[in-house]
Motif scaffolding. Structure first.
Motif, PDB file in Angstrom:
ATOM      1  N   THR A  12       0.807  -1.222   0.000  1.00  0.00           N
ATOM      2  CA  THR A  12       0.000   0.000   0.000  1.00  0.00           C
ATOM      3  C   THR A  12       0.841   1.273   0.000  1.00  0.00           C
ATOM      4  O   THR A  12       0.338   2.331  -0.331  1.00  0.00           O
ATOM      5  CB  THR A  12      -0.944   0.018   1.217  1.00  0.00           C
ATOM      6  N   THR A  13       2.111   1.183   0.405  1.00  0.00           N
ATOM      7  CA  THR A  13       2.977   2.348   0.358  1.00  0.00           C
ATOM      8  C   THR A  13       3.452   2.571  -1.071  1.00  0.00           C
ATOM      9  O   THR A  13       3.425   1.659  -1.904  1.00  0.00           O
ATOM     10  CB  THR A  13       4.199   2.170   1.276  1.00  0.00           C
ATOM     11  N   TYR A  14       3.903   3.787  -1.339  1.00  0.00           N
ATOM     12  CA  TYR A  14       4.360   4.119  -2.684  1.00  0.00           C
ATOM     13  C   TYR A  14       5.858   3.876  -2.830  1.00  0.00           C
ATOM     14  O   TYR A  14       6.617   3.960  -1.860  1.00  0.00           O
ATOM     15  CB  TYR A  14       4.036   5.580  -3.000  1.00  0.00           C
ATOM     16  N   ASN A  17       8.233   8.339  -2.046  1.00  0.00           N
ATOM     17  CA  ASN A  17       7.503   9.081  -1.017  1.00  0.00           C
ATOM     18  C   ASN A  17       6.604  10.140  -1.643  1.00  0.00           C
ATOM     19  O   ASN A  17       7.004  10.846  -2.578  1.00  0.00           O
ATOM     20  CB  ASN A  17       8.503   9.745  -0.058  1.00  0.00           C
ATOM     21  N   GLU A  18       5.385  10.245  -1.135  1.00  0.00           N
ATOM     22  CA  GLU A  18       4.397  11.159  -1.720  1.00  0.00           C
ATOM     23  C   GLU A  18       4.824  12.622  -1.681  1.00  0.00           C
ATOM     24  O   GLU A  18       4.307  13.451  -2.425  1.00  0.00           O
ATOM     25  CB  GLU A  18       3.055  10.987  -1.013  1.00  0.00           C
ATOM     26  N   ARG A  23       8.517  13.243  -7.309  1.00  0.00           N
ATOM     27  CA  ARG A  23       7.119  13.284  -7.757  1.00  0.00           C
ATOM     28  C   ARG A  23       6.769  14.654  -8.337  1.00  0.00           C
ATOM     29  O   ARG A  23       5.991  14.753  -9.286  1.00  0.00           O
ATOM     30  CB  ARG A  23       6.187  12.961  -6.589  1.00  0.00           C
ATOM     31  N   PHE A  78       5.113   6.970  -9.612  1.00  0.00           N
ATOM     32  CA  PHE A  78       3.824   7.189  -8.959  1.00  0.00           C
ATOM     33  C   PHE A  78       3.119   5.895  -8.542  1.00  0.00           C
ATOM     34  O   PHE A  78       1.979   5.936  -8.071  1.00  0.00           O
ATOM     35  CB  PHE A  78       2.905   8.001  -9.882  1.00  0.00           C
ATOM     36  N   ALA A  79       3.787   4.771  -8.681  1.00  0.00           N
ATOM     37  CA  ALA A  79       3.149   3.484  -8.388  1.00  0.00           C
ATOM     38  C   ALA A  79       3.266   3.114  -6.906  1.00  0.00           C
ATOM     39  O   ALA A  79       4.176   3.559  -6.205  1.00  0.00           O
ATOM     40  CB  ALA A  79       3.768   2.391  -9.241  1.00  0.00           C
ATOM     41  N   LYS A  80       2.331   2.271  -6.464  1.00  0.00           N
ATOM     42  CA  LYS A  80       2.477   1.622  -5.164  1.00  0.00           C
ATOM     43  C   LYS A  80       3.727   0.749  -5.221  1.00  0.00           C
ATOM     44  O   LYS A  80       4.151   0.311  -6.299  1.00  0.00           O
ATOM     45  CB  LYS A  80       1.245   0.761  -4.855  1.00  0.00           C
ATOM     46  N   ASN A  81       4.304   0.472  -4.078  1.00  0.00           N
ATOM     47  CA  ASN A  81       5.596  -0.210  -4.035  1.00  0.00           C
ATOM     48  C   ASN A  81       5.588  -1.525  -4.816  1.00  0.00           C
ATOM     49  O   ASN A  81       6.445  -1.762  -5.674  1.00  0.00           O
ATOM     50  CB  ASN A  81       6.011  -0.458  -2.591  1.00  0.00           C
ATOM     51  N   ALA A  84       5.262  -1.007  -8.547  1.00  0.00           N
ATOM     52  CA  ALA A  84       6.497  -0.478  -9.122  1.00  0.00           C
ATOM     53  C   ALA A  84       7.513  -1.598  -9.334  1.00  0.00           C
ATOM     54  O   ALA A  84       8.173  -1.674 -10.375  1.00  0.00           O
ATOM     55  CB  ALA A  84       7.082   0.601  -8.217  1.00  0.00           C
TER      56      ALA A  84
END
Length: 264
Positions: A12-14, A17-18, A23, A78-81, A84
């Motif tokens: 669920t983490t990217y 980092n957001e 980004r 920009f993907a979830k971990n 990605a």
């Protein structure tokens, strides 16, 4: 934390980092297009560009092929971990299939060159269009692409941003040549862009590429790009930048470029 909880958190983490500057850089079509322009110039000079000619996809659709490379990188940012990591593994698989078809291996330095380009042009593009990056922000850019290269299993990656700076210069000196693939690729750029758009591409490339690339491509002095760039920056405040983009971009790529603006 249990192993199941750790696995769920990783999913669920990217990957980035957001709040990362990476980004911000890759969330704007403007900076991504400048990254694309710089990469288009350097791709043409790379001694391993014959690998991209092997499949026939690059000469047939050079803009689409380069957009594909840049879009993959942007999607990873920009993907979830977990998504990605799957995307990176897919890229590795695609390259392995090409290697098997040709019966040879893509050199490690060629893989590193692509990563190095993405790092360098990420920094250069943002600084031309927005502002100077801090040392910490530059190191963030490096760290993201280092993780991509590490996941791909690339050998000889620089461990730090400062080591990368030295290796980048070495790669530019050792791995670039103005050969027949270079000339052919620029002919394809002109063919697919048309005379006016091709002229703008060259002007942007003159502004963004390192001196080594300028020398090899025999780029002359900048002509009109600074006034155009100033007008473009002003148009963004008036929300008219898409009018200019519609003039400068071939119709088949307009929607792709529009989607490069990250709005989530």
């Amino acid at each position: 934390m249990t192993s199941a909880a750790i696995q769920e958190d990783a999913g669920t983490t990217y990957f980035v980092n957001e709040h990362s500057i990476v980004r911000t850089i890759w969330g704007k079509a403007d900076t991504v297009l400048f990254i694309f322009a710089g990469s288009a110039a350097e791709f043409a000079l790379n001694k391993a560009v014959d690998w991209l000619y092997f499949t026939g996809k690059l000469p047939a659709d050079p803009l689409g092929r380069l957009f594909s490379t840049v879009s993959y990188a942007r999607a990873i940012v920009f993907a979830k971990n977990n998504d990605a990591l799957k995307a990176i593994d897919k890229i590795t698989g695609i390259h392995s299939a090409v290697e098997n078809a040709r019966g040879a291996q893509i050199p490690d330095w060629a893989y590193r060159d692509v990563l190095f380009m993405l790092i360098d042009y990420s920094i250069r593009s943002f600084e031309i269009l927005e502002r100077k990056l801090t040392q910490q922000e530059k190191e963030e850019v490096f760290a993201v692409f280092y993780r991509i290269g590490d996941r791909m299993g690339l050998k000889g990656l620089p461990p730090t941003f400062n080591v990368w700076l030295t290796m980048r210069v070495q790669h530019l000196d050792q791995n670039l040549v103005n050969g027949h693939y270079t000339k052919d690729l620029f002919k394809q750029y002109r063919k697919h862009l048309g005379a006016l758009r091709y002229f703008i591409l060259i002007e942007v490339q003159k502004m963004i590429v390192p001196e080594r690339v300028k020398t090899l491509l025999r780029f002359g002095n900048l002509q009109i790009i600074y006034p155009v760039l100033a007008m473009y920056k002003f148009s963004r405040h008036l929300k008219m930048d898409w009018f200019l983009k519609s003039i400068l971009l071939p119709g088949q790529y307009k929607q792709q470029v529009k989607e490069l603006d990250y709005t989530k």
